[in-house]
Every structure is written in C-alpha cells, then in structure tokens.
Design an enzyme around this catalytic site. Structure first.
Site, mmCIF file in Angstrom:
data_model
loop_
_atom_site.group_PDB
_atom_site.id
_atom_site.type_symbol
_atom_site.label_atom_id
_atom_site.label_comp_id
_atom_site.label_asym_id
_atom_site.label_seq_id
_atom_site.Cartn_x
_atom_site.Cartn_y
_atom_site.Cartn_z
ATOM 1 C CG LEU A 12 -1.935 -1.153 1.253
ATOM 2 C CD1 LEU A 12 -2.862 -1.027 2.457
ATOM 3 C CD2 LEU A 12 -2.761 -1.227 -0.019
ATOM 4 C CD GLN A 14 6.856 7.452 -3.862
ATOM 5 O OE1 GLN A 14 7.764 7.243 -3.043
ATOM 6 N NE2 GLN A 14 6.915 8.428 -4.747
ATOM 7 C CB ILE A 37 1.117 -3.280 8.722
ATOM 8 C CG1 ILE A 37 0.798 -3.589 10.177
ATOM 9 C CG2 ILE A 37 1.469 -1.812 8.512
ATOM 10 C CD1 ILE A 37 1.985 -3.387 11.105
ATOM 11 C CE1 TYR A 144 14.993 3.213 3.613
ATOM 12 C CE2 TYR A 144 16.280 4.981 2.656
ATOM 13 C CZ TYR A 144 15.373 3.952 2.514
ATOM 14 O OH TYR A 144 14.843 3.682 1.275
HETATM 15 P P1 NAD Z 1 6.307 3.512 1.644
HETATM 16 O O1 NAD Z 1 6.667 4.043 2.993
HETATM 17 O O2 NAD Z 1 5.541 4.366 0.726
HETATM 18 O O3 NAD Z 1 5.515 2.149 1.814
HETATM 19 C C1 NAD Z 1 5.888 1.164 2.723
HETATM 20 C C2 NAD Z 1 4.671 0.315 3.025
HETATM 21 O O4 NAD Z 1 5.059 -0.639 4.011
HETATM 22 C C3 NAD Z 1 3.494 1.123 3.627
HETATM 23 O O5 NAD Z 1 2.299 0.866 2.919
HETATM 24 C C4 NAD Z 1 3.407 0.624 5.061
HETATM 25 O O6 NAD Z 1 2.068 0.567 5.552
HETATM 26 C C5 NAD Z 1 4.013 -0.764 4.925
HETATM 27 N N1 NAD Z 1 4.529 -1.259 6.186
HETATM 28 C C6 NAD Z 1 5.188 -0.586 7.151
HETATM 29 N N2 NAD Z 1 5.444 -1.388 8.186
HETATM 30 C C7 NAD Z 1 4.933 -2.593 7.872
HETATM 31 C C8 NAD Z 1 4.878 -3.832 8.546
HETATM 32 N N3 NAD Z 1 5.394 -3.996 9.772
HETATM 33 N N4 NAD Z 1 4.297 -4.878 7.928
HETATM 34 C C9 NAD Z 1 3.763 -4.730 6.680
HETATM 35 N N5 NAD Z 1 3.766 -3.579 6.009
HETATM 36 C C10 NAD Z 1 4.350 -2.530 6.598
HETATM 37 O O7 NAD Z 1 7.658 3.031 0.971
HETATM 38 P P2 NAD Z 1 7.987 2.952 -0.580
HETATM 39 O O8 NAD Z 1 8.456 4.282 -0.994
HETATM 40 O O9 NAD Z 1 6.905 2.287 -1.301
HETATM 41 O O10 NAD Z 1 9.289 2.032 -0.521
HETATM 42 C C11 NAD Z 1 9.244 0.642 -0.733
HETATM 43 C C12 NAD Z 1 10.663 0.106 -0.653
HETATM 44 O O11 NAD Z 1 11.462 0.795 -1.628
HETATM 45 C C13 NAD Z 1 11.356 0.356 0.697
HETATM 46 O O12 NAD Z 1 12.215 -0.715 0.974
HETATM 47 C C14 NAD Z 1 12.175 1.594 0.447
HETATM 48 O O13 NAD Z 1 13.300 1.637 1.284
HETATM 49 C C15 NAD Z 1 12.593 1.385 -0.996
HETATM 50 N N6 NAD Z 1 12.955 2.638 -1.642
HETATM 51 C C16 NAD Z 1 12.012 3.600 -1.884
HETATM 52 C C17 NAD Z 1 12.395 4.800 -2.480
HETATM 53 C C18 NAD Z 1 11.398 5.890 -2.753
HETATM 54 O O14 NAD Z 1 11.813 7.004 -3.147
HETATM 55 N N7 NAD Z 1 10.099 5.648 -2.605
HETATM 56 C C19 NAD Z 1 13.748 5.011 -2.837
HETATM 57 C C20 NAD Z 1 14.679 4.024 -2.527
HETATM 58 C C21 NAD Z 1 14.270 2.825 -1.964
HETATM 59 C C1 AKB Z 2 14.274 8.483 1.014
HETATM 60 O O1 AKB Z 2 14.393 9.689 0.727
HETATM 61 O O2 AKB Z 2 14.431 8.008 2.139
HETATM 62 C C2 AKB Z 2 13.964 7.530 -0.113
HETATM 63 C C3 AKB Z 2 15.208 6.906 -0.629
HETATM 64 C C4 AKB Z 2 16.057 7.652 -1.563
HETATM 65 O O3 AKB Z 2 15.540 5.816 -0.253
HETATM 66 N N1 AKB Z 2 13.233 8.225 -1.124
#
Ligand code: NAD
Ligand code: AKB
Length: 314
Positions: A12, A14, A37, A144
């Site tokens: 759910l 991004q 969650i 992180y």
């Molecule tokens: P987000 O925070 O938008 O989504 C994370 C989801 O995990 C949320 O829907 C949240 O409800 C769920 N969550 C949190 N705790 C939980 C738990 N205990 N059990 C089950 N679900 C749980 O994150 P995102 O941006 O979608 O990122 C997804 C992955 O990609 C992460 O590992 C993040 O580190 C990585 N990432 C994202 C970006 C970015 O810019 N969005 C960049 C680099 C890496």
């Molecule tokens: C953050 O800013 O934490 C994320 C990433 C680059 O991992 N968008």
C-alpha cells in the site's frame, strides 16, 4: 505446470500500489496477492487478493505463503530515511527483521525469486558524489542507510550460502502521482507538484542547490520488472544494482515547473533532512545494470515534470 504466485509485502506504499497494479496486469489478477499492515481500503486502484500481514509476524507470513503456494516475494515494507531518523532503533528493527523473516522463510520454502529494494541511502559523505560507481566507499550515516547496506550484505549472503535468487536495485528518490511518498528525504520532489497546483508556491525543506539522484515511477517499475525477468546468469551483482534516472536540485525542479506555471514560486527552509541529503551522492553510474540486464531509463527532468503536472490531482 502450476502458475507462479506473487506476494507483495508493503503493497500500500508509494511503490507497492503501482507495482501491484503492474504485476497484476502482467501475471494476472489472481496471481498477485497484495499485503500490508495498513487498511486494504487504501488499495483503491487494484482490486484483487489482499491479506493483512505485519512483516514482523513470521508465522502469519509463512501461513499466507503456504495458503497461496507463493513462489515470488516482493518485500517493500520499510521505514524510509526521514522517519527513520525520528526513531532509528525502530527503523533498524523493522527493516532488518522483515528482511530476515523473508530470507529465512524463502530459504525454508524454496521461494523461486525475491525482490528487495535498496537505496542511494547506502552512500555516505565520503562516497564520490558524481557518477557514483557500483563498487565504492560505503559509510552511510542514517539508520535507514545502515539498514539498507546491511540488507545488501545479507541478500548476497543468502544468495551465496542458500542459493536464493534475490534481486535488488538501489532506487534513487522516486517521483509519482498515485500514492504519496512515505517519509523520505526526497519527498519534496513530489510535494512540490501538489503545492504548485494548489497554491502556485512551495516551501522546500532542502537548500536550493541540493542535487540528488531521482527517478520517475514508470522507470522504477520497469527496472524492477526487467530485473526480475532477466535470466539468472545475467545477474552479476547479488547485493544491489546502481540505477540512475535523472539528477536535479530543488532550484532545477522549480525552474522546470515554471516552464508550465510561470508564476510558480519557491522558498527554502532547510530542516533536519538537509543533513541526510548532504550525506548522499548527486549522480549515479549505472553502467553495470545497463550491461548486465540492459537497464535504460526513459524519463528526463522535463518529460517527468510534464507528466506529473498533467496527472497530479488535488
Ligand atoms: P512507503 O513508505 O511508501 O511504503 C511502505 C509500506 O510498508 C506502507 O504501505 C506501510 O504501511 C508498509 N509497512 C510498514 N510497516 C509494515 C509492517 N510492519 N508490515 C507490513 N507492512 C508494513 O515506501 P515505498 O516508498 O513504497 O518504498 C518501498 C521500498 O522501496 C522500501 O524498501 C524503500 O526503502 C525502498 N525505496 C524507496 C524509495 C522511494 O523514493 N520511494 C527510494 C529508494 C528505496
Ligand atoms: C528516502 O528519501 O528516504 C527515499 C530513498 C532515496 O531511499 N526516497
């Protein structure tokens, strides 16, 4: 032969909302189970199977994997950089324990493939900032970033010792219009579009000249899908691949928005996220991903801004 079944953990967020939709389009609605969650009602756009899973609950995770005979796992649940700094121990616990639960269950149950994203947060102040190489100095200074670097080492370990087929990319900051970002340092690059359309102005929490690596969501989804579909023999990096999209500063992004909204204005009030951004690099050398599985980004700053302004709904 039984069809492959995919379980998306953290569906759910991004990335998860859009990745779940893309995976359902490719592999079929009934082959992709979304889980999080959070409340399933947030998953408006992609009706289909849903399970409430806390990734820290190993028993429930194993139960759902057995129930649907899951063959592929996408672990997206995590605490991102900015929220992570407000509770470093919680960020470490969630990011590491979720990964360990997935790796141990996957090894035990013979899961075929796993996707787990790392981040540019693994880089630190002493990493070369321009064209950051695949193999380089890694001294992250956020909870992180530390958890992502440790994660990279563990996925490589489980590949080497247990033969798990785990694939990973170091995502830059992701920009999208379907689901808001979940608490990162690069979130300004999404917020700015909503503020521009709502009020024609934005107060940025980073300095005007803070250049960071970024990527538009369609490229990020394609990177994941192409990496997961590549032949195993082509995957030569089993920690995580550098991938690049574009690099820009808040001032560059504001100028690109002003091409469409000439009266848009931006002010700057850096907060604690500035220190995080300053510890990361500015541009990424992704030649290894280009060579190994033919990675190629499509969106530039200007095509991304055009698409965002067309699609952001306020
Ligand atoms: P987000 O925070 O938008 O989504 C994370 C989801 O995990 C949320 O829907 C949240 O409800 C769920 N969550 C949190 N705790 C939980 C738990 N205990 N059990 C089950 N679900 C749980 O994150 P995102 O941006 O979608 O990122 C997804 C992955 O990609 C992460 O590992 C993040 O580190 C990585 N990432 C994202 C970006 C970015 O810019 N969005 C960049 C680099 C890496
Ligand atoms: C953050 O800013 O934490 C994320 C990433 C680059 O991992 N968008």
């Amino acid at each position: 032969m039984a069809k492959d079944t995919i379980l998306v953990l953290g569906a759910l967020g991004q990335i998860g909302t859009e990745l779940t939709a893309s995976l359902r389009e490719i592999y079929g609605e009934n082959q992709v189970i979304a889980s999080d969650i959070a409340d399933e009602r947030k998953l408006i756009e992609t009706p289909g199977l849903y399970e409430h899973i806390n990734v820290l609950d190993k028993e429930k995770l194993a139960y759902v994997i057995d129930k649907y005979k899951v063959t592929h796992l996408y672990l997206l649940a995590a605490i991102l950089s900015a929220v992570g700094e407000t509770n470093p121990k919680f960020a470490w616990n969630l990011n590491m324990e979720s990964l360990f639960n997935v790796l141990e269950i996957a090894a035990e149950k013979g899961i075929k493939k796993i996707f787990w994203p790392s981040s540019i947060a693994i880089f630190g102040s002493d990493t070369p900032k321009i064209n950051t190489p695949q193999n380089t100095t890694l001294n992250p200074t956020t909870a992180y970033g530390i958890s992502k670097l440790a994660g990279e080492m563990w996925v490589n370990y489980f590949f080497l010792k247990k033969g798990l087929d785990i694939r990973s990319v170091r995502y830059p900051g992701l920009i999208s219009y379907k689901t808001l970002p979940g608490g990162g340092t690069t979130d300004y690059a999404v917020e700015i579009f909503y503020a521009a359309k709502r009020e024609n102005k934005y107060q940025c929490f980073l300095r005007s000249d803070t250049i960071l690596p970024m990527m538009y969501m369609p490229d990020a989804l394609r990177a994941c899908i192409e990496l997961m579909e590549a032949p195993a023999a082509d995957i030569r990096v089993r920690s995580s691949y550098n991938i690049a999209g574009m690099s820009f500063s808040p001032a560059d992004l504001a100028a690109a928005i002003q091409q469409y909204l000439p009266d848009f204005s931006i002010t700057y009030k850096p907060d604690f996220r500035q220190e995080i951004a300053d510890s990361w690099t500015q541009s990424i050398d992704d030649s290894q991903a280009r060579n190994d599985w033919h990675w190629q980004p499509k969106f530039t700053l200007s095509s991304m801004v055009n698409d965002m302004l067309e699609n952001v709904k306020i």
